[in-house]
Design a protein around this motif. Structure first.
Motif, PDB file in Angstrom:
ATOM      1  N   VAL A   1      13.815  15.274  -0.940  1.00 39.00           N
ATOM      2  CA  VAL A   1      13.013  16.236  -0.197  1.00 39.00           C
ATOM      3  C   VAL A   1      11.762  16.565  -1.010  1.00 39.00           C
ATOM      4  O   VAL A   1      11.839  16.772  -2.223  1.00 39.00           O
ATOM      5  N   CYS A   2      10.614  16.600  -0.316  1.00 40.67           N
ATOM      6  CA  CYS A   2       9.351  16.903  -0.991  1.00 40.67           C
ATOM      7  C   CYS A   2       8.402  17.564   0.005  1.00 40.67           C
ATOM      8  O   CYS A   2       8.268  17.092   1.134  1.00 40.67           O
ATOM      9  N   GLY A   3       7.771  18.636  -0.423  1.00 43.41           N
ATOM     10  CA  GLY A   3       6.776  19.298   0.416  1.00 43.41           C
ATOM     11  C   GLY A   3       5.614  18.369   0.735  1.00 43.41           C
ATOM     12  O   GLY A   3       5.188  17.577  -0.117  1.00 43.41           O
ATOM     13  N   HIS A   4       5.083  18.467   1.934  1.00 34.76           N
ATOM     14  CA  HIS A   4       4.053  17.523   2.390  1.00 34.76           C
ATOM     15  C   HIS A   4       2.748  17.612   1.600  1.00 34.76           C
ATOM     16  O   HIS A   4       1.991  16.646   1.562  1.00 34.76           O
ATOM     17  N   LEU A   5       2.468  18.739   0.964  1.00 34.00           N
ATOM     18  CA  LEU A   5       1.236  18.862   0.178  1.00 34.00           C
ATOM     19  C   LEU A   5       1.485  18.816  -1.330  1.00 34.00           C
ATOM     20  O   LEU A   5       0.555  19.031  -2.110  1.00 34.00           O
TER      21      LEU A   5
ATOM     22  N   ARG B   1       8.931  30.393   3.614  1.00 30.21           N
ATOM     23  CA  ARG B   1       8.935  31.791   3.181  1.00 30.21           C
ATOM     24  C   ARG B   1      10.292  32.147   2.560  1.00 30.21           C
ATOM     25  O   ARG B   1      11.327  32.044   3.207  1.00 30.21           O
ATOM     26  N   PRO B   2      10.282  32.591   1.290  1.00 31.33           N
ATOM     27  CA  PRO B   2      11.560  32.954   0.647  1.00 31.33           C
ATOM     28  C   PRO B   2      12.127  34.247   1.246  1.00 31.33           C
ATOM     29  O   PRO B   2      11.376  35.164   1.586  1.00 31.33           O
ATOM     30  N   SER B   3      13.434  34.299   1.351  1.00 27.10           N
ATOM     31  CA  SER B   3      14.075  35.544   1.760  1.00 27.10           C
ATOM     32  C   SER B   3      13.985  36.531   0.602  1.00 27.10           C
ATOM     33  O   SER B   3      13.805  36.126  -0.549  1.00 27.10           O
ATOM     34  N   PRO B   4      14.109  37.821   0.882  1.00 25.97           N
ATOM     35  CA  PRO B   4      14.020  38.817  -0.191  1.00 25.97           C
ATOM     36  C   PRO B   4      15.065  38.617  -1.297  1.00 25.97           C
ATOM     37  O   PRO B   4      14.812  38.966  -2.448  1.00 25.97           O
ATOM     38  N   ASP B   5      16.197  38.052  -0.964  1.00 28.44           N
ATOM     39  CA  ASP B   5      17.253  37.836  -1.965  1.00 28.44           C
ATOM     40  C   ASP B   5      17.429  36.356  -2.307  1.00 28.44           C
ATOM     41  O   ASP B   5      18.503  35.920  -2.710  1.00 28.44           O
ATOM     42  N   ALA B   6      16.349  35.595  -2.188  1.00 26.33           N
ATOM     43  CA  ALA B   6      16.419  34.147  -2.421  1.00 26.33           C
ATOM     44  C   ALA B   6      16.966  33.805  -3.805  1.00 26.33           C
ATOM     45  O   ALA B   6      17.808  32.912  -3.938  1.00 26.33           O
ATOM     46  N   ASN B   7      16.514  34.507  -4.829  1.00 30.21           N
ATOM     47  CA  ASN B   7      16.949  34.157  -6.188  1.00 30.21           C
ATOM     48  C   ASN B   7      18.435  34.429  -6.405  1.00 30.21           C
ATOM     49  O   ASN B   7      19.125  33.619  -7.025  1.00 30.21           O
TER      50      ASN B   7
ATOM     51  N   LEU C   1      12.666  27.917 -11.843  1.00 22.76           N
ATOM     52  CA  LEU C   1      11.851  26.788 -11.382  1.00 22.76           C
ATOM     53  C   LEU C   1      11.822  26.703  -9.858  1.00 22.76           C
ATOM     54  O   LEU C   1      10.776  26.412  -9.264  1.00 22.76           O
ATOM     55  N   MET C   2      12.966  26.952  -9.219  1.00 22.08           N
ATOM     56  CA  MET C   2      12.994  26.889  -7.754  1.00 22.08           C
ATOM     57  C   MET C   2      12.216  28.039  -7.132  1.00 22.08           C
ATOM     58  O   MET C   2      11.581  27.864  -6.090  1.00 22.08           O
ATOM     59  N   ASP C   3      12.231  29.202  -7.765  1.00 23.52           N
ATOM     60  CA  ASP C   3      11.439  30.321  -7.269  1.00 23.52           C
ATOM     61  C   ASP C   3       9.951  29.953  -7.282  1.00 23.52           C
ATOM     62  O   ASP C   3       9.236  30.183  -6.300  1.00 23.52           O
ATOM     63  N   ALA C   4       9.500  29.377  -8.372  1.00 20.76           N
ATOM     64  CA  ALA C   4       8.095  28.961  -8.470  1.00 20.76           C
ATOM     65  C   ALA C   4       7.769  27.901  -7.418  1.00 20.76           C
ATOM     66  O   ALA C   4       6.712  27.928  -6.784  1.00 20.76           O
ATOM     67  N   ARG C   5       8.680  26.960  -7.200  1.00 19.37           N
ATOM     68  CA  ARG C   5       8.454  25.901  -6.212  1.00 19.37           C
ATOM     69  C   ARG C   5       8.420  26.487  -4.802  1.00 19.37           C
ATOM     70  O   ARG C   5       7.577  26.100  -3.989  1.00 19.37           O
ATOM     71  N   ARG C   6       9.326  27.443  -4.488  1.00 20.88           N
ATOM     72  CA  ARG C   6       9.314  28.078  -3.160  1.00 20.88           C
ATOM     73  C   ARG C   6       7.991  28.784  -2.919  1.00 20.88           C
ATOM     74  O   ARG C   6       7.424  28.713  -1.825  1.00 20.88           O
ATOM     75  N   ARG C   7       7.490  29.479  -3.924  1.00 24.35           N
ATOM     76  CA  ARG C   7       6.230  30.221  -3.770  1.00 24.35           C
ATOM     77  C   ARG C   7       5.051  29.259  -3.573  1.00 24.35           C
ATOM     78  O   ARG C   7       4.145  29.529  -2.787  1.00 24.35           O
ATOM     79  N   LEU C   8       5.077  28.135  -4.278  1.00 24.60           N
ATOM     80  CA  LEU C   8       4.043  27.121  -4.067  1.00 24.60           C
ATOM     81  C   LEU C   8       4.150  26.544  -2.664  1.00 24.60           C
ATOM     82  O   LEU C   8       3.157  26.446  -1.939  1.00 24.60           O
ATOM     83  N   TYR C   9       5.356  26.159  -2.256  1.00 22.19           N
ATOM     84  CA  TYR C   9       5.545  25.555  -0.946  1.00 22.19           C
ATOM     85  C   TYR C   9       5.220  26.536   0.178  1.00 22.19           C
ATOM     86  O   TYR C   9       4.789  26.127   1.255  1.00 22.19           O
ATOM     87  N   GLU C  10       5.393  27.828  -0.071  1.00 24.46           N
ATOM     88  CA  GLU C  10       5.037  28.823   0.943  1.00 24.46           C
ATOM     89  C   GLU C  10       3.542  28.760   1.259  1.00 24.46           C
ATOM     90  O   GLU C  10       3.130  28.996   2.393  1.00 24.46           O
TER      91      GLU C  10
END
Length: 155
Positions: free
Chosen positions: A127-131, A34-40, A17-26
């Motif tokens: 914490v919440c992304g602005h969009l 931007r997620p780091s290559p080893d974010a997960n 779920l956090m991976d999907a949220r990071r990609r959306l927020y990116e």
């Protein structure tokens, strides 16, 4: 719908779920989010540490045996220049499947804040992304208001 403390077996679903949220927020702000290559793998280790701590509030929601979302609430002291009158409950990692903020999100945040209040917290900060309009609308419906926003510029 059942809210319970997270266990190690919940962590892969939390990371997904956090991976999907990071990609959306990116897509909202490409440098900051931007997620780091080893974010997960880093997130997996971080969640393993949090789930093992008794003083962290890490909850998951299940519905008919399906993983529906999670919330991580940390109790901290306010910075010394502020005095809210007690501890602050900071909720950073908080995600639900299918943008089900009104069902899953509501159940998770209410239980997390109830536990935080019982542990001495006097305010909650989320914490919440602005969009992230769906999450923002949900947070407003729960009586939260904006206290601060961060402005970012690539250098």
């Amino acid at each position: 719908m059942m809210i319970r403390r997270a266990v190690e077996d919940d962590i892969p679903g939390m990371v997904d779920l956090m991976d999907a949220r990071r990609r959306l927020y990116e897509t909202y702000q490409s440098t900051f989010w931007r997620p780091s290559p080893d974010a997960n793998s880093l997130q997996m280790k971080y969640f393993e540490t949090l789930v093992s701590k008794k003083d962290e509030i890490v909850l998951v929601c299940e519905d008919a045996g399906a993983f529906r979302g999670f919330i991580v609430a940390s109790l901290i002291e306010a910075p010394p220049v502020y005095d809210p009158g007690g501890k602050t409950c900071v909720i950073d990692d908080f995600a639900v499947t299918g943008n089900d903020w009104d069902g899953t999100g509501r159940a998770l945040i209410r239980e997390a804040l109830r536990l935080a209040r019982a542990a001495g917290a006097v305010q909650g900060v989320v914490v919440c992304g602005h969009l992230d309009e769906a999450k923002r609308a949900f947070l407003r419906s729960e009586g939260l208001s904006i206290a601060s926003e961060w402005f970012v510029k690539s250098l």
